[in-house]
Design a protein around this motif. Sequence first.
Motif, PDB file in Angstrom:
ATOM      1  N   GLU A  76       0.818  -1.217   0.000  1.00  0.00           N
ATOM      2  CA  GLU A  76       0.000   0.000   0.000  1.00  0.00           C
ATOM      3  C   GLU A  76       0.849   1.264   0.000  1.00  0.00           C
ATOM      4  O   GLU A  76       0.381   2.318  -0.416  1.00  0.00           O
ATOM      5  CB  GLU A  76      -0.920   0.021   1.226  1.00  0.00           C
ATOM      6  N   SER A  77       2.082   1.165   0.464  1.00  0.00           N
ATOM      7  CA  SER A  77       2.965   2.324   0.578  1.00  0.00           C
ATOM      8  C   SER A  77       3.734   2.604  -0.712  1.00  0.00           C
ATOM      9  O   SER A  77       4.504   3.555  -0.780  1.00  0.00           O
ATOM     10  CB  SER A  77       3.969   2.084   1.708  1.00  0.00           C
ATOM     11  N   ARG A  78       3.507   1.815  -1.705  1.00  0.00           N
ATOM     12  CA  ARG A  78       4.261   1.846  -2.946  1.00  0.00           C
ATOM     13  C   ARG A  78       4.441   3.243  -3.543  1.00  0.00           C
ATOM     14  O   ARG A  78       5.520   3.594  -4.016  1.00  0.00           O
ATOM     15  CB  ARG A  78       3.556   0.915  -3.923  1.00  0.00           C
ATOM     16  N   PHE A  79       3.430   4.060  -3.519  1.00  0.00           N
ATOM     17  CA  PHE A  79       3.491   5.371  -4.173  1.00  0.00           C
ATOM     18  C   PHE A  79       3.781   6.518  -3.208  1.00  0.00           C
ATOM     19  O   PHE A  79       3.805   7.677  -3.619  1.00  0.00           O
ATOM     20  CB  PHE A  79       2.190   5.637  -4.936  1.00  0.00           C
ATOM     21  N   ASP A  80       4.015   6.219  -1.943  1.00  0.00           N
ATOM     22  CA  ASP A  80       4.216   7.272  -0.951  1.00  0.00           C
ATOM     23  C   ASP A  80       5.581   7.950  -1.039  1.00  0.00           C
ATOM     24  O   ASP A  80       5.726   9.100  -0.650  1.00  0.00           O
ATOM     25  CB  ASP A  80       4.019   6.718   0.468  1.00  0.00           C
ATOM     26  N   ILE A  81       6.587   7.233  -1.501  1.00  0.00           N
ATOM     27  CA  ILE A  81       7.935   7.795  -1.613  1.00  0.00           C
ATOM     28  C   ILE A  81       8.423   7.544  -3.034  1.00  0.00           C
ATOM     29  O   ILE A  81       8.842   6.428  -3.364  1.00  0.00           O
ATOM     30  CB  ILE A  81       8.888   7.163  -0.580  1.00  0.00           C
ATOM     31  N   PRO A  82       8.361   8.563  -3.898  1.00  0.00           N
ATOM     32  CA  PRO A  82       8.707   8.364  -5.311  1.00  0.00           C
ATOM     33  C   PRO A  82      10.075   7.710  -5.544  1.00  0.00           C
ATOM     34  O   PRO A  82      10.218   6.906  -6.453  1.00  0.00           O
ATOM     35  CB  PRO A  82       8.669   9.783  -5.887  1.00  0.00           C
ATOM     36  N   ILE A  83      11.070   8.010  -4.700  1.00  0.00           N
ATOM     37  CA  ILE A  83      12.405   7.434  -4.902  1.00  0.00           C
ATOM     38  C   ILE A  83      12.398   5.917  -4.734  1.00  0.00           C
ATOM     39  O   ILE A  83      13.272   5.225  -5.245  1.00  0.00           O
ATOM     40  CB  ILE A  83      13.434   8.107  -3.956  1.00  0.00           C
ATOM     41  N   LEU A  84      11.395   5.379  -4.038  1.00  0.00           N
ATOM     42  CA  LEU A  84      11.325   3.927  -3.817  1.00  0.00           C
ATOM     43  C   LEU A  84      10.475   3.200  -4.862  1.00  0.00           C
ATOM     44  O   LEU A  84      10.454   1.967  -4.873  1.00  0.00           O
ATOM     45  CB  LEU A  84      10.786   3.621  -2.420  1.00  0.00           C
ATOM     46  N   LEU A  85       9.809   3.914  -5.718  1.00  0.00           N
ATOM     47  CA  LEU A  85       8.980   3.272  -6.739  1.00  0.00           C
ATOM     48  C   LEU A  85       9.774   2.289  -7.614  1.00  0.00           C
ATOM     49  O   LEU A  85       9.288   1.182  -7.871  1.00  0.00           O
ATOM     50  CB  LEU A  85       8.258   4.310  -7.596  1.00  0.00           C
ATOM     51  N   PRO A  86      11.000   2.625  -8.039  1.00  0.00           N
ATOM     52  CA  PRO A  86      11.762   1.640  -8.820  1.00  0.00           C
ATOM     53  C   PRO A  86      12.000   0.331  -8.061  1.00  0.00           C
ATOM     54  O   PRO A  86      12.015  -0.736  -8.666  1.00  0.00           O
ATOM     55  CB  PRO A  86      13.084   2.360  -9.114  1.00  0.00           C
ATOM     56  N   MET A  87      12.164   0.402  -6.742  1.00  0.00           N
ATOM     57  CA  MET A  87      12.340  -0.814  -5.956  1.00  0.00           C
ATOM     58  C   MET A  87      11.099  -1.694  -6.079  1.00  0.00           C
ATOM     59  O   MET A  87      11.200  -2.905  -6.300  1.00  0.00           O
ATOM     60  CB  MET A  87      12.589  -0.458  -4.484  1.00  0.00           C
ATOM     61  N   PHE A  88       9.920  -1.104  -5.941  1.00  0.00           N
ATOM     62  CA  PHE A  88       8.686  -1.874  -6.053  1.00  0.00           C
ATOM     63  C   PHE A  88       8.533  -2.439  -7.468  1.00  0.00           C
ATOM     64  O   PHE A  88       8.027  -3.549  -7.644  1.00  0.00           O
ATOM     65  CB  PHE A  88       7.474  -1.021  -5.684  1.00  0.00           C
ATOM     66  N   GLU A  89       8.968  -1.699  -8.472  1.00  0.00           N
ATOM     67  CA  GLU A  89       8.895  -2.196  -9.847  1.00  0.00           C
ATOM     68  C   GLU A  89       9.811  -3.412 -10.032  1.00  0.00           C
ATOM     69  O   GLU A  89       9.453  -4.355 -10.730  1.00  0.00           O
ATOM     70  CB  GLU A  89       9.241  -1.074 -10.829  1.00  0.00           C
ATOM     71  N   VAL A  90      10.971  -3.393  -9.385  1.00  0.00           N
ATOM     72  CA  VAL A  90      11.851  -4.566  -9.429  1.00  0.00           C
ATOM     73  C   VAL A  90      11.142  -5.749  -8.765  1.00  0.00           C
ATOM     74  O   VAL A  90      11.160  -6.866  -9.283  1.00  0.00           O
ATOM     75  CB  VAL A  90      13.214  -4.279  -8.765  1.00  0.00           C
ATOM     76  N   PHE A  91      10.490  -5.497  -7.625  1.00  0.00           N
ATOM     77  CA  PHE A  91       9.752  -6.563  -6.938  1.00  0.00           C
ATOM     78  C   PHE A  91       8.704  -7.194  -7.859  1.00  0.00           C
ATOM     79  O   PHE A  91       8.419  -8.377  -7.758  1.00  0.00           O
ATOM     80  CB  PHE A  91       9.047  -6.048  -5.692  1.00  0.00           C
TER      81      PHE A  91
END
Length: 187
Positions: A76-91
């Motif tokens: 659910e937190s995926r979009f809360d911190i833009p710098i971490l979005l690439p990490m979720f995309e890798v996941f």
Amino acid sequence: MITYKTSENDTELEGILSLQKANLKIGLPEGEIESQGFVTVDHSLEVLQRFNQIEKHVIAKDGEKVVGYVLAMTKESRFDIPILLPMFEVFDNIKFRGKVVSAYNYMVVGQVCVDKDYRGKGIFGDCYLTYKQHYSEKYDFAITEIAKSNLRSLKAHNRVGFEEVHSYLDPDQTAWSIVVWDWKNSK
């Protein structure tokens, strides 16, 4: 005496932020980065509050002082911190035990840190043990990414039970290690 618990109020969240700011890579001398490790993301109180409403962060306290923490993030937190979005995309694109990571119900370690004056006392491992106690019944595993240059953090995560499942270079040519602590298939 160090106590371990989940974060309950803004004072504790502000304690997390204070510890985080003291350990941000951007403000540390190179020698300290190499020997002590670092954190990368600078959170706001509002973001920590949002995360904490979904799942509580784990903190270590010495009296009233926050001396360690493990941030709790979910899908659910995926979009809360833009710098971490690439990490979720890798996941979304890597496999773990035969399925893409995004098919699992997982916790993301948003960040982990122990106060410099408290390192080497087992707080890192005890924070993670508390994290596992709180979340292993509800989630399959904990996952995070660690900069390969953060050798102290890589070694500490390995000691806890995390294992590398993927590595990659980001567009800035920073090497990252994605590590998983498999709660369903570990001791």
